[in-house]
Design a protein around this motif. Structure first.
Motif, PDB file in Angstrom:
ATOM      1  N   SER A  30       0.844  -1.194   0.000  1.00 32.99           N
ATOM      2  CA  SER A  30       0.000   0.000   0.000  1.00 32.99           C
ATOM      3  C   SER A  30       0.880   1.245   0.000  1.00 32.99           C
ATOM      4  O   SER A  30       2.044   1.206   0.400  1.00 32.99           O
ATOM      5  CB  SER A  30      -0.921   0.031   1.221  1.00 32.99           C
ATOM      6  N   ILE A  31       0.306   2.337  -0.463  1.00 35.51           N
ATOM      7  CA  ILE A  31       0.991   3.623  -0.501  1.00 35.51           C
ATOM      8  C   ILE A  31       0.174   4.637   0.290  1.00 35.51           C
ATOM      9  O   ILE A  31      -1.027   4.763   0.096  1.00 35.51           O
ATOM     10  CB  ILE A  31       1.192   4.118  -1.937  1.00 35.51           C
ATOM     11  N   GLY A  32       0.837   5.329   1.177  1.00 35.28           N
ATOM     12  CA  GLY A  32       0.177   6.346   1.976  1.00 35.28           C
ATOM     13  C   GLY A  32       0.288   7.712   1.330  1.00 35.28           C
ATOM     14  O   GLY A  32      -0.007   7.883   0.155  1.00 35.28           O
ATOM     15  N   MET A  33       0.791   8.677   2.104  1.00 36.24           N
ATOM     16  CA  MET A  33       0.927  10.035   1.603  1.00 36.24           C
ATOM     17  C   MET A  33       1.889  10.074   0.418  1.00 36.24           C
ATOM     18  O   MET A  33       2.913   9.419   0.401  1.00 36.24           O
ATOM     19  CB  MET A  33       1.472  10.927   2.717  1.00 36.24           C
ATOM     20  N   MET A  34       1.532  10.880  -0.603  1.00 35.19           N
ATOM     21  CA  MET A  34       2.404  11.104  -1.739  1.00 35.19           C
ATOM     22  C   MET A  34       2.608  12.610  -1.884  1.00 35.19           C
ATOM     23  O   MET A  34       1.651  13.384  -1.752  1.00 35.19           O
ATOM     24  CB  MET A  34       1.820  10.496  -3.018  1.00 35.19           C
ATOM     25  N   THR A  35       3.838  13.001  -2.153  1.00 36.58           N
ATOM     26  CA  THR A  35       4.179  14.423  -2.155  1.00 36.58           C
ATOM     27  C   THR A  35       5.103  14.739  -3.316  1.00 36.58           C
ATOM     28  O   THR A  35       5.992  13.955  -3.641  1.00 36.58           O
ATOM     29  CB  THR A  35       4.882  14.806  -0.838  1.00 36.58           C
ATOM     30  N   TRP A  36       4.886  15.889  -3.919  1.00 43.36           N
ATOM     31  CA  TRP A  36       5.840  16.447  -4.877  1.00 43.36           C
ATOM     32  C   TRP A  36       6.638  17.529  -4.155  1.00 43.36           C
ATOM     33  O   TRP A  36       6.071  18.426  -3.521  1.00 43.36           O
ATOM     34  CB  TRP A  36       5.135  17.052  -6.076  1.00 43.36           C
ATOM     35  N   LYS A  75      -2.896   2.133 -10.073  1.00 39.54           N
ATOM     36  CA  LYS A  75      -1.669   2.093 -10.879  1.00 39.54           C
ATOM     37  C   LYS A  75      -0.432   2.503 -10.089  1.00 39.54           C
ATOM     38  O   LYS A  75       0.666   2.525 -10.643  1.00 39.54           O
ATOM     39  CB  LYS A  75      -1.814   2.996 -12.108  1.00 39.54           C
ATOM     40  N   ASN A  76      -0.601   2.857  -8.822  1.00 39.29           N
ATOM     41  CA  ASN A  76       0.526   3.323  -7.995  1.00 39.29           C
ATOM     42  C   ASN A  76       1.218   4.526  -8.635  1.00 39.29           C
ATOM     43  O   ASN A  76       2.446   4.573  -8.743  1.00 39.29           O
ATOM     44  CB  ASN A  76       1.540   2.199  -7.748  1.00 39.29           C
ATOM     45  N   MET A  77       0.399   5.482  -9.071  1.00 38.79           N
ATOM     46  CA  MET A  77       0.913   6.661  -9.751  1.00 38.79           C
ATOM     47  C   MET A  77       0.476   7.927  -9.014  1.00 38.79           C
ATOM     48  O   MET A  77      -0.600   7.972  -8.423  1.00 38.79           O
ATOM     49  CB  MET A  77       0.379   6.743 -11.179  1.00 38.79           C
ATOM     50  N   VAL A  78       1.294   8.949  -9.127  1.00 37.21           N
ATOM     51  CA  VAL A  78       0.918  10.286  -8.684  1.00 37.21           C
ATOM     52  C   VAL A  78       1.314  11.264  -9.783  1.00 37.21           C
ATOM     53  O   VAL A  78       2.307  11.054 -10.477  1.00 37.21           O
ATOM     54  CB  VAL A  78       1.579  10.652  -7.333  1.00 37.21           C
TER      55      VAL A  78
END
Length: 121
Positions: A30-36, A75-78
Motif C-alpha cells: 500500500s501507498i500512503g501520503m504522496m508528495t511532490w 496504478k501506484n501513480m501520482v
C-alpha cells in the motif's frame, strides 16, 4: 525493492503547462501520503503539493490555483499538473511517497531521482 520514477519534465515557456508523473514499482502492499517536492539551485528542497490516500490535497501558497496533484491508487501513480508556469517554478521536481511493502512492514519513505523543469522564454 521499491522505486519511484518521475517523468514529464522539460523546457516550457512562461505561461505554459507541464504534467509530471511518478510511478511506484516493486514490492508494494500500500501507498500512503504522496508528495511532490522541488529544489531550485541554491535553495532548500520544498514541498509543493501533497495528497493523502483519500485524495485530500495540500499546496504550497506559491502554486495554489496553478498546480493540481492527483493519484491513481490502482496504478501506484501520482501526477502533478502544472499550469501558468513561471520562471520561478524552475527546479528539479521530486516524487516522495510513504510505502508499505507487506502487511507486516512499516511505512517507509522513498524518493525518486527527480525530473528537471525549466521555465524560460
Amino acid at each position: 525493492q521499491v522505486q519511484l520514477v518521475e517523468s514529464g519534465g522539460g523546457l516550457v515557456q512562461p505561461g505554459g503547462s507541464l504534467r509530471l508523473s511518478c510511478a511506484a514499482s516493486g514490492r508494494i502492499f500500500s501507498i500512503g501520503m504522496m508528495t511532490w517536492y522541488r529544489q531550485a539551485p541554491g535553495l532548500q528542497r520544498e514541498s509543493v503539493a501533497t495528497i493523502t490516500v483519500g485524495r485530500r490535497t495540500n499546496y504550497a501558497d506559491s502554486v495554489k490555483d496553478r498546480f493540481t496533484i492527483s493519484r491513481d491508487n490502482a496504478k501506484n501513480m501520482v501526477y502533478l499538473q502544472m499550469n501558468s508556469l513561471k520562471p520561478e517554478d524552475t527546479a528539479i521536481y521530486f516524487c516522495n511517497a510513504d510505502i508499505r511493502a507487506t502487511t507486516l512492514t512499516p511505512l517507509t519513505n522513498y524518493w525518486g531521482q527527480g525530473t528537471q523543469v525549466t521555465v524560460s522564454s
